[in-house]
Motif scaffolding. Structure first.
Motif, PDB file in Angstrom:
ATOM      1  N   GLN A  13       0.830  -1.198   0.000  1.00 55.17           N
ATOM      2  CA  GLN A  13       0.000   0.000   0.000  1.00 55.17           C
ATOM      3  C   GLN A  13       0.871   1.256   0.000  1.00 55.17           C
ATOM      4  OE1 GLN A  13      -2.680  -0.370   3.368  1.00 55.17           O
ATOM      5  NE2 GLN A  13      -4.284  -1.194   2.035  1.00 55.17           N
ATOM      6  N   ALA A  14       0.323   2.321  -0.496  1.00 57.48           N
ATOM      7  CA  ALA A  14       1.027   3.599  -0.477  1.00 57.48           C
ATOM      8  C   ALA A  14       1.459   3.932   0.945  1.00 57.48           C
ATOM      9  CB  ALA A  14       0.132   4.697  -1.038  1.00 57.48           C
ATOM     10  N   GLY A  15       2.687   4.420   1.073  1.00 55.44           N
ATOM     11  CA  GLY A  15       3.247   4.708   2.380  1.00 55.44           C
ATOM     12  C   GLY A  15       4.030   3.561   2.979  1.00 55.44           C
ATOM     13  N   GLY A  16       3.921   2.399   2.370  1.00 59.99           N
ATOM     14  CA  GLY A  16       4.610   1.221   2.881  1.00 59.99           C
ATOM     15  C   GLY A  16       6.047   1.134   2.403  1.00 59.99           C
ATOM     16  N   SER A  17       6.678   0.021   2.747  1.00 61.08           N
ATOM     17  CA  SER A  17       8.090  -0.182   2.438  1.00 61.08           C
ATOM     18  C   SER A  17       8.324  -1.553   1.824  1.00 61.08           C
ATOM     19  CB  SER A  17       8.945  -0.070   3.711  1.00 61.08           C
ATOM     20  OG  SER A  17       8.843   1.208   4.290  1.00 61.08           O
ATOM     21  N   LEU A  18       9.363  -1.624   1.010  1.00 53.65           N
ATOM     22  CA  LEU A  18       9.848  -2.887   0.472  1.00 53.65           C
ATOM     23  C   LEU A  18      11.366  -2.818   0.411  1.00 53.65           C
ATOM     24  CD1 LEU A  18       7.528  -3.685  -2.594  1.00 53.65           C
ATOM     25  CD2 LEU A  18       7.685  -4.999  -0.479  1.00 53.65           C
ATOM     26  N   ARG A  19      11.982  -3.986   0.506  1.00 50.55           N
ATOM     27  CA  ARG A  19      13.422  -4.057   0.337  1.00 50.55           C
ATOM     28  C   ARG A  19      13.739  -5.028  -0.792  1.00 50.55           C
ATOM     29  NH1 ARG A  19      18.033  -6.912   4.049  1.00 50.55           N
ATOM     30  NH2 ARG A  19      19.709  -5.390   3.787  1.00 50.55           N
ATOM     31  N   LEU A  20      14.305  -4.504  -1.842  1.00 53.72           N
ATOM     32  CA  LEU A  20      14.719  -5.334  -2.965  1.00 53.72           C
ATOM     33  C   LEU A  20      16.154  -5.810  -2.756  1.00 53.72           C
ATOM     34  CD1 LEU A  20      13.347  -3.278  -5.997  1.00 53.72           C
ATOM     35  CD2 LEU A  20      12.167  -4.945  -4.554  1.00 53.72           C
ATOM     36  N   SER A  21      16.403  -7.030  -3.198  1.00 50.37           N
ATOM     37  CA  SER A  21      17.754  -7.582  -3.162  1.00 50.37           C
ATOM     38  C   SER A  21      18.149  -8.006  -4.567  1.00 50.37           C
ATOM     39  CB  SER A  21      17.824  -8.799  -2.235  1.00 50.37           C
ATOM     40  OG  SER A  21      17.507  -8.453  -0.906  1.00 50.37           O
ATOM     41  N   CYS A  22      19.422  -7.943  -4.822  1.00 53.53           N
ATOM     42  CA  CYS A  22      19.966  -8.397  -6.106  1.00 53.53           C
ATOM     43  C   CYS A  22      21.208  -9.226  -5.799  1.00 53.53           C
ATOM     44  CB  CYS A  22      20.306  -7.216  -6.993  1.00 53.53           C
ATOM     45  SG  CYS A  22      21.131  -7.663  -8.537  1.00 53.53           S
ATOM     46  N   ALA A  23      21.078 -10.526  -6.004  1.00 55.38           N
ATOM     47  CA  ALA A  23      22.190 -11.434  -5.740  1.00 55.38           C
ATOM     48  C   ALA A  23      22.981 -11.652  -7.022  1.00 55.38           C
ATOM     49  CB  ALA A  23      21.659 -12.760  -5.223  1.00 55.38           C
ATOM     50  N   ALA A  24      24.288 -11.529  -6.916  1.00 54.34           N
ATOM     51  CA  ALA A  24      25.162 -11.647  -8.080  1.00 54.34           C
ATOM     52  C   ALA A  24      26.042 -12.882  -7.983  1.00 54.34           C
ATOM     53  CB  ALA A  24      26.036 -10.404  -8.202  1.00 54.34           C
ATOM     54  N   SER A  25      26.245 -13.510  -9.116  1.00 54.10           N
ATOM     55  CA  SER A  25      27.205 -14.604  -9.182  1.00 54.10           C
ATOM     56  C   SER A  25      28.526 -14.053  -9.671  1.00 54.10           C
ATOM     57  CB  SER A  25      26.712 -15.681 -10.150  1.00 54.10           C
ATOM     58  OG  SER A  25      26.662 -15.150 -11.463  1.00 54.10           O
ATOM     59  N   GLY A  26      29.578 -14.804  -9.481  1.00 58.00           N
ATOM     60  CA  GLY A  26      30.878 -14.358  -9.962  1.00 58.00           C
ATOM     61  C   GLY A  26      31.745 -13.818  -8.846  1.00 58.00           C
ATOM     62  N   ARG A  27      33.030 -14.059  -8.980  1.00 60.26           N
ATOM     63  CA  ARG A  27      33.959 -13.688  -7.925  1.00 60.26           C
ATOM     64  C   ARG A  27      34.382 -12.232  -8.005  1.00 60.26           C
ATOM     65  NH1 ARG A  27      38.478 -18.118  -8.720  1.00 60.26           N
ATOM     66  NH2 ARG A  27      37.961 -17.668 -10.883  1.00 60.26           N
TER      67      ARG A  27
END
Length: 123
Positions: A13-27
């Motif tokens: 809902q408007a006013g709320g929060s989310l946390r996106l993650s981006c997992a990467a492969s590779g050294r």
């Protein structure tokens, strides 16, 4: 070669929060600047935020300044986008991207892309 996988999208809902993650492969994840972009239906992909390889420099689109925070954990090969005070106009598919060079704001500057995660903000 870097492979990116986003997660954390959803309906909020408007006013709320989310946390996106981006997992990467590779050294060599720590060598890349990382960015978040978003694309709404029928519109072009737009810059949201970027972070340097060390995390020492961060840049934001004016529309998200003060509400979104980009961060990274090189030990976990992950970049995050904390999104607070979400608005309906934040609704889009969010993509993370890796840039071998510096942290740019233009999609063409980035070398690798994830598949995207949908964020929907209801009013």
């Amino acid at each position: 070669q870097v492979q990116l996988v986003e997660s954390g999208g959803g309906l909020v809902q408007a006013g709320g929060s989310l946390r996106l993650s981006c997992a990467a492969s590779g050294r060599t994840f720590y060598s890349y600047a990382m960015g978040w972009f978003r694309q709404a239906p029928g519109k072009e992909r737009k810059f949201v935020a970027a972070i340097s390889w060390s995390g020492g420099r961060k840049y934001y689109a004016e529309s998200v300044k003060g509400r979104f925070t980009i961060s990274r954990d090189n030990a976990k090969n992950t970049v995050y986008l904390q999104m607070n005070s979400l608005k309906p106009e934040d609704t889009a598919v969010y993509y993370c991207a890796a840039d071998w060079g510096s942290e740019g704001t233009v999609p063409d500057e980035y070398d690798y892309w994830g598949q995207g995660t949908q964020v929907t903000v209801s009013s």
